[in-house]
Design a protein around this motif. Structure first.
Motif, short mmCIF file in Angstrom:
data_model
loop_
_atom_site.label_atom_id
_atom_site.label_comp_id
_atom_site.label_asym_id
_atom_site.label_seq_id
_atom_site.Cartn_x
_atom_site.Cartn_y
_atom_site.Cartn_z
N ARG A 84 -11.07 36.33 -12.97
CA ARG A 84 -10.68 35.02 -11.56
C ARG A 84 -11.07 34.77 -10.51
O ARG A 84 -12.04 34.21 -10.29
N ASN A 85 -11.62 36.20 -9.84
CA ASN A 85 -12.63 36.30 -9.07
C ASN A 85 -14.37 35.50 -9.45
O ASN A 85 -14.36 34.87 -8.53
N LYS A 86 -14.29 35.99 -10.33
CA LYS A 86 -16.12 35.58 -10.66
C LYS A 86 -15.94 33.68 -10.49
O LYS A 86 -16.53 32.86 -11.03
N ALA A 87 -14.48 33.73 -11.23
CA ALA A 87 -14.03 31.76 -11.65
C ALA A 87 -13.98 31.47 -10.13
O ALA A 87 -14.08 30.15 -10.11
N ILE A 88 -13.33 32.10 -9.10
CA ILE A 88 -13.42 31.56 -8.29
C ILE A 88 -14.56 31.53 -6.88
O ILE A 88 -14.82 30.29 -6.67
N GLU A 89 -15.73 32.15 -7.22
CA GLU A 89 -16.75 32.11 -7.42
C GLU A 89 -17.70 30.38 -7.92
O GLU A 89 -18.43 30.47 -6.45
N ALA A 90 -17.49 30.50 -8.58
CA ALA A 90 -17.57 29.65 -9.24
C ALA A 90 -17.89 28.26 -8.82
O ALA A 90 -18.01 27.22 -8.34
N TYR A 91 -15.63 28.59 -8.80
CA TYR A 91 -15.59 27.58 -8.20
C TYR A 91 -15.99 27.19 -7.34
O TYR A 91 -15.69 25.67 -6.68
N GLN A 92 -16.19 27.87 -5.98
CA GLN A 92 -16.53 27.34 -4.58
C GLN A 92 -18.19 27.17 -3.88
O GLN A 92 -18.52 26.48 -3.74
N VAL A 94 -19.52 25.33 -6.84
CA VAL A 94 -20.10 24.14 -6.83
C VAL A 94 -19.70 23.15 -6.24
O VAL A 94 -19.62 22.37 -6.23
N MET A 95 -18.37 23.63 -5.51
CA MET A 95 -17.79 22.11 -4.38
C MET A 95 -17.87 22.24 -3.14
O MET A 95 -18.47 21.69 -1.87
N ARG A 96 -19.62 23.24 -3.46
CA ARG A 96 -20.31 23.58 -1.91
C ARG A 96 -21.38 22.97 -2.66
O ARG A 96 -22.49 22.05 -1.23
N MET A 97 -21.53 22.11 -3.77
CA MET A 97 -23.21 21.88 -3.62
C MET A 97 -22.61 20.15 -3.33
O MET A 97 -21.88 19.77 -3.30
N GLN A 98 -23.57 19.53 -2.95
CA GLN A 98 -23.90 18.49 -2.10
C GLN A 98 -24.33 17.13 -3.63
O GLN A 98 -24.89 18.11 -4.37
N MET A 99 -23.50 16.48 -3.31
CA MET A 99 -23.94 15.06 -4.72
C MET A 99 -25.33 14.02 -4.18
O MET A 99 -25.36 14.35 -2.92
#
Length: 99
Positions: A84-92, A94-99
Motif C-alpha cells: 500500500r505504501n509503495k502504491a501511494i508513493e507511486a501515485y504521488q 505520478v501526480m508530481r509529474m509535469q505535463m
C-alpha cells in the motif's frame, strides 16, 4: 556458435504482445489480484485468531503452531501495508509529474 552462445534468429521470435486486451480487462485482473491478496491477509489473520483462541481455551493446540500462525499473519499484514505504501508513493510521484 560463438563462445557457447547460440545466435538467435529474429524469425524465431514471436513479436506478439498482449496489447489486444482492453484496459478494462487488465484493470479487472489487477483488481482481482489485489482482492485475492487482501483475502489471503484476512484468512491468515482469522486463522491466527482461531488458533490463539483455541490455545487460550486449553484445547489441544501446539504452542509452536499458534506462534507460526501468528507470524504468518504478521508477515502477510506487513507485506500488505508495504505494498500500500509503495502504491501511494507511486501515485504521488505520478501526480508530481509535469505535463
Amino acid at each position: 556458435m560463438m563462445n557457447g552462445i547460440t545466435p538467435i534468429s529474429l524469425q524465431n521470435i514471436s513479436m506478439t504482445a498482449n496489447t489486444a486486451a482492453p484496459a478494462k480487462t487488465q484493470a479487472g485482473q489487477f483488481g482481482d489480484m489485489l482482492k485475492n491478496a487482501m483475502n489471503e491477509v484476512n484468512r491468515t489473520q482469522l486463522e491466527s485468531d482461531k488458533m490463539t483462541g483455541a490455545l487460550a481455551k486449553g484445547q489441544n493446540v501446539e504452542l509452536q503452531d499458534v506462534m507460526i500462525a501468528a507470524e504468518k499473519a504478521s508477515v502477510t499484514l506487513l507485506s500488505a501495508v508495504e505494498m500500500r505504501n509503495k502504491a501511494i508513493e507511486a501515485y504521488q510521484e505520478v501526480m508530481r509529474m509535469q505535463m
